[in-house]
Each structure stands twice: as structure tokens, then as C-alpha cells.
Design a protein around this motif. Structure first.
Motif, PDB file in Angstrom:
ATOM      1  N   THR A   1       3.309 -14.810  -9.006  1.00  0.00           N
ATOM      2  CA  THR A   1       4.661 -14.353  -9.314  1.00  0.00           C
ATOM      3  C   THR A   1       5.039 -14.707 -10.745  1.00  0.00           C
ATOM      4  OG1 THR A   1       5.310 -14.595  -7.000  1.00  0.00           O
ATOM      5  CG2 THR A   1       7.074 -14.502  -8.619  1.00  0.00           C
ATOM      6  N   LEU A   2       4.701 -15.910 -11.169  1.00  0.00           N
ATOM      7  CA  LEU A   2       4.978 -16.314 -12.541  1.00  0.00           C
ATOM      8  C   LEU A   2       4.226 -15.434 -13.536  1.00  0.00           C
ATOM      9  CD1 LEU A   2       6.331 -18.339 -14.460  1.00  0.00           C
ATOM     10  CD2 LEU A   2       4.286 -19.748 -14.226  1.00  0.00           C
ATOM     11  N   GLY A   3       2.970 -15.154 -13.244  1.00  0.00           N
ATOM     12  CA  GLY A   3       2.195 -14.273 -14.117  1.00  0.00           C
ATOM     13  C   GLY A   3       2.766 -12.868 -14.188  1.00  0.00           C
ATOM     14  N   LEU A   4       3.212 -12.345 -13.043  1.00  0.00           N
ATOM     15  CA  LEU A   4       3.818 -11.013 -13.039  1.00  0.00           C
ATOM     16  C   LEU A   4       5.143 -11.000 -13.793  1.00  0.00           C
ATOM     17  CD1 LEU A   4       3.061  -9.890  -9.394  1.00  0.00           C
ATOM     18  CD2 LEU A   4       2.220  -8.811 -11.479  1.00  0.00           C
TER      19      LEU A   4
ATOM     20  N   VAL B   1       9.451  -8.836  -7.689  1.00  0.00           N
ATOM     21  CA  VAL B   1      10.451  -9.285  -6.719  1.00  0.00           C
ATOM     22  C   VAL B   1       9.996  -8.977  -5.297  1.00  0.00           C
ATOM     23  CG1 VAL B   1      12.806  -8.872  -5.900  1.00  0.00           C
ATOM     24  CG2 VAL B   1      12.365  -9.186  -8.333  1.00  0.00           C
ATOM     25  N   ALA B   2       9.481  -7.773  -5.076  1.00  0.00           N
ATOM     26  CA  ALA B   2       8.999  -7.420  -3.737  1.00  0.00           C
ATOM     27  C   ALA B   2       7.829  -8.304  -3.323  1.00  0.00           C
ATOM     28  CB  ALA B   2       8.595  -5.946  -3.706  1.00  0.00           C
ATOM     29  N   PHE B   3       6.900  -8.529  -4.244  1.00  0.00           N
ATOM     30  CA  PHE B   3       5.756  -9.391  -3.963  1.00  0.00           C
ATOM     31  C   PHE B   3       6.210 -10.806  -3.622  1.00  0.00           C
ATOM     32  CE2 PHE B   3       2.804 -12.579  -5.650  1.00  0.00           C
ATOM     33  CZ  PHE B   3       1.680 -12.304  -4.882  1.00  0.00           C
ATOM     34  N   ALA B   4       7.131 -11.344  -4.421  1.00  0.00           N
ATOM     35  CA  ALA B   4       7.599 -12.715  -4.189  1.00  0.00           C
ATOM     36  C   ALA B   4       8.345 -12.841  -2.875  1.00  0.00           C
ATOM     37  CB  ALA B   4       8.481 -13.162  -5.348  1.00  0.00           C
ATOM     38  N   LEU B   5       9.152 -11.846  -2.543  1.00  0.00           N
ATOM     39  CA  LEU B   5       9.888 -11.910  -1.281  1.00  0.00           C
ATOM     40  C   LEU B   5       8.952 -11.946  -0.084  1.00  0.00           C
ATOM     41  CD1 LEU B   5      12.928  -9.541  -1.818  1.00  0.00           C
ATOM     42  CD2 LEU B   5      12.960 -11.997  -1.403  1.00  0.00           C
ATOM     43  N   VAL B   6       7.910 -11.151  -0.135  1.00  0.00           N
ATOM     44  CA  VAL B   6       6.990 -11.108   1.000  1.00  0.00           C
ATOM     45  C   VAL B   6       6.048 -12.307   1.000  1.00  0.00           C
ATOM     46  CG1 VAL B   6       5.109  -9.792   2.047  1.00  0.00           C
ATOM     47  CG2 VAL B   6       7.131  -8.617   1.240  1.00  0.00           C
TER      48      VAL B   6
ATOM     49  N   ARG C   1       8.361  -5.327 -20.930  1.00  0.00           N
ATOM     50  CA  ARG C   1       9.762  -4.886 -20.789  1.00  0.00           C
ATOM     51  C   ARG C   1       9.860  -3.771 -19.766  1.00  0.00           C
ATOM     52  NH1 ARG C   1       9.666  -5.257 -26.803  1.00  0.00           N
ATOM     53  NH2 ARG C   1      10.585  -7.276 -27.279  1.00  0.00           N
ATOM     54  N   SER C   2       9.261  -4.026 -18.595  1.00  0.00           N
ATOM     55  CA  SER C   2       9.137  -3.010 -17.551  1.00  0.00           C
ATOM     56  C   SER C   2       9.968  -3.395 -16.325  1.00  0.00           C
ATOM     57  CB  SER C   2       7.665  -2.864 -17.160  1.00  0.00           C
ATOM     58  OG  SER C   2       7.530  -2.068 -16.028  1.00  0.00           O
ATOM     59  N   ARG C   3      10.892  -2.524 -15.983  1.00  0.00           N
ATOM     60  CA  ARG C   3      11.659  -2.736 -14.751  1.00  0.00           C
ATOM     61  C   ARG C   3      10.782  -2.530 -13.516  1.00  0.00           C
ATOM     62  NH1 ARG C   3      16.245   0.803 -16.965  1.00  0.00           N
ATOM     63  NH2 ARG C   3      17.310  -0.670 -18.311  1.00  0.00           N
ATOM     64  N   PHE C   4       9.824  -1.622 -13.625  1.00  0.00           N
ATOM     65  CA  PHE C   4       8.936  -1.348 -12.502  1.00  0.00           C
ATOM     66  C   PHE C   4       8.108  -2.588 -12.141  1.00  0.00           C
ATOM     67  CE2 PHE C   4       4.783   0.155 -10.918  1.00  0.00           C
ATOM     68  CZ  PHE C   4       5.223   0.725  -9.729  1.00  0.00           C
ATOM     69  N   VAL C   5       7.567  -3.250 -13.147  1.00  0.00           N
ATOM     70  CA  VAL C   5       6.791  -4.467 -12.887  1.00  0.00           C
ATOM     71  C   VAL C   5       7.709  -5.569 -12.357  1.00  0.00           C
ATOM     72  CG1 VAL C   5       5.313  -6.236 -13.921  1.00  0.00           C
ATOM     73  CG2 VAL C   5       5.054  -3.865 -14.600  1.00  0.00           C
ATOM     74  N   LEU C   6       8.930  -5.638 -12.859  1.00  0.00           N
ATOM     75  CA  LEU C   6       9.886  -6.626 -12.370  1.00  0.00           C
ATOM     76  C   LEU C   6      10.237  -6.382 -10.904  1.00  0.00           C
ATOM     77  CD1 LEU C   6      11.680  -9.049 -13.028  1.00  0.00           C
ATOM     78  CD2 LEU C   6      13.456  -7.413 -13.681  1.00  0.00           C
ATOM     79  N   LEU C   7      10.479  -5.137 -10.529  1.00  0.00           N
ATOM     80  CA  LEU C   7      10.769  -4.829  -9.122  1.00  0.00           C
ATOM     81  C   LEU C   7       9.568  -5.091  -8.225  1.00  0.00           C
ATOM     82  CD1 LEU C   7      12.869  -1.564  -9.512  1.00  0.00           C
ATOM     83  CD2 LEU C   7      13.679  -3.843  -8.891  1.00  0.00           C
ATOM     84  N   THR C   8       8.375  -4.793  -8.725  1.00  0.00           N
ATOM     85  CA  THR C   8       7.163  -5.104  -7.973  1.00  0.00           C
ATOM     86  C   THR C   8       7.022  -6.605  -7.785  1.00  0.00           C
ATOM     87  OG1 THR C   8       6.080  -3.140  -8.857  1.00  0.00           O
ATOM     88  CG2 THR C   8       4.661  -4.837  -7.959  1.00  0.00           C
TER      89      THR C   8
ATOM     90  N   ILE D   1       1.532  -4.336  -1.380  1.00  0.00           N
ATOM     91  CA  ILE D   1       2.605  -4.025  -2.328  1.00  0.00           C
ATOM     92  C   ILE D   1       2.036  -3.893  -3.731  1.00  0.00           C
ATOM     93  CG2 ILE D   1       4.641  -5.007  -3.478  1.00  0.00           C
ATOM     94  CD1 ILE D   1       5.460  -6.103  -0.730  1.00  0.00           C
ATOM     95  N   LEU D   2       1.171  -4.830  -4.122  1.00  0.00           N
ATOM     96  CA  LEU D   2       0.570  -4.768  -5.457  1.00  0.00           C
ATOM     97  C   LEU D   2      -0.342  -3.559  -5.605  1.00  0.00           C
ATOM     98  CD1 LEU D   2      -0.272  -8.518  -6.145  1.00  0.00           C
ATOM     99  CD2 LEU D   2       1.674  -7.191  -6.969  1.00  0.00           C
ATOM    100  N   LEU D   3      -1.098  -3.234  -4.563  1.00  0.00           N
ATOM    101  CA  LEU D   3      -1.984  -2.071  -4.610  1.00  0.00           C
ATOM    102  C   LEU D   3      -1.183  -0.777  -4.709  1.00  0.00           C
ATOM    103  CD1 LEU D   3      -4.968  -1.218  -4.461  1.00  0.00           C
ATOM    104  CD2 LEU D   3      -4.681  -1.024  -1.994  1.00  0.00           C
ATOM    105  N   ALA D   4      -0.118  -0.668  -3.918  1.00  0.00           N
ATOM    106  CA  ALA D   4       0.732   0.529  -3.980  1.00  0.00           C
ATOM    107  C   ALA D   4       1.394   0.660  -5.347  1.00  0.00           C
ATOM    108  CB  ALA D   4       1.781   0.473  -2.875  1.00  0.00           C
ATOM    109  N   ALA D   5       1.816  -0.461  -5.924  1.00  0.00           N
ATOM    110  CA  ALA D   5       2.425  -0.424  -7.251  1.00  0.00           C
ATOM    111  C   ALA D   5       1.408   0.008  -8.303  1.00  0.00           C
ATOM    112  CB  ALA D   5       3.010  -1.782  -7.605  1.00  0.00           C
TER     113      ALA D   5
END
Length: 116
Positions: A57-60, A77-82, A68-75, A99-103
Motif C-alpha cells: 500500500t505504501l509503495g502504491l 484505497v480499494a487494495f488497502a481496504l480489502v 499524479r494519478s487518481r486511478f492508482v490512488l483509487l486502486t 483488484i490489482l490485476l483488474a486495475a
């Protein structure tokens, strides 16, 4: 290994302008990951099932800030939550990997083709 692969990809694909800073940052990150793992283990007494997802999560988060990617940030957050918050067992790890594979596939499909 993932960190080294990411650094090599950025070096080839992006051709960093400041090569010295790029190399210094890559070496610093390669040294920081095992150090953060040790701190998480010894200082915070985190288990094996939690340290890995926290480091990922820290690396992501660093990658999202760099790109500066919102998409990577949302990915992230989803990864960390799960992986970290909801479930640290095998099912949680499999769902977070999905989640990471789908992203990754979404990012590949969203790219605009390069014109020669």
C-alpha cells in the motif's frame, strides 16, 4: 524484485531527465523496503500477514503521488481496504490481488494507441 522491475521500466520508458536523482531514489527505495519491514516487525509487532500488504500500500501510494494519478490512488484505497482493513487471510489476499490485476488490465485497455 517488484521495485527493481518498476525502476527498470521507468528508466527505459520514461528516460528520466535527472539520472543521478533517479538512481539515488531507486537505491534509497531498495534500502527502505527491508528497513520498513524490520521496523514493522520489531517496533510495531505487526504480523507477517499485515506487513506485506502495508508495504504494498505504501509503495502504491508513492507511485500514485509520482504519477499524479487518481486511478492508482483509487486502486490503492480499494487494495488497502480489502487486504489490510477487511481481511488479512487467504481470501482477502486473493481478492486484493484480483483488484490489482483488474486495475492493471483497465490501465492497459485505457491507453491510447501510439501513432507512428
Amino acid at each position: 524484485m517488484v521495485l527493481a522491475g518498476t525502476a527498470v521500466w521507468y528508466a527505459r520508458a520514461r528516460r528520466p531527465v535527472r539520472t543521478g536523482w533517479f538512481v539515488l531514489g531507486t537505491i534509497g527505495a531498495l534500502l527502505a523496503v527491508p528497513l520498513l519491514d524490520l521496523v514493522g516487525s520489531w517496533q510495531f509487532r505487526l504480523g507477517d500477514g499485515l506487513r506485506g500488504p502495508l508495504l504494498a500500500t505504501l509503495g502504491l501510494l508513492v507511485l500514485a503521488a509520482y504519477e499524479r494519478s487518481r486511478f492508482v490512488l483509487l486502486t490503492t484505497v480499494a487494495f488497502a481496504l480489502v487486504a489490510v482493513v477487511l481481511s488479512a487471510d487467504l481470501v482477502g489476499m486473493l481478492v486484493s490481488a484480483l483488484i490489482l490485476l483488474a486495475a492493471a488490465f483497465t490501465a492497459l485497455l485505457r491507453q491510447h494507441p501510439r501513432t507512428p
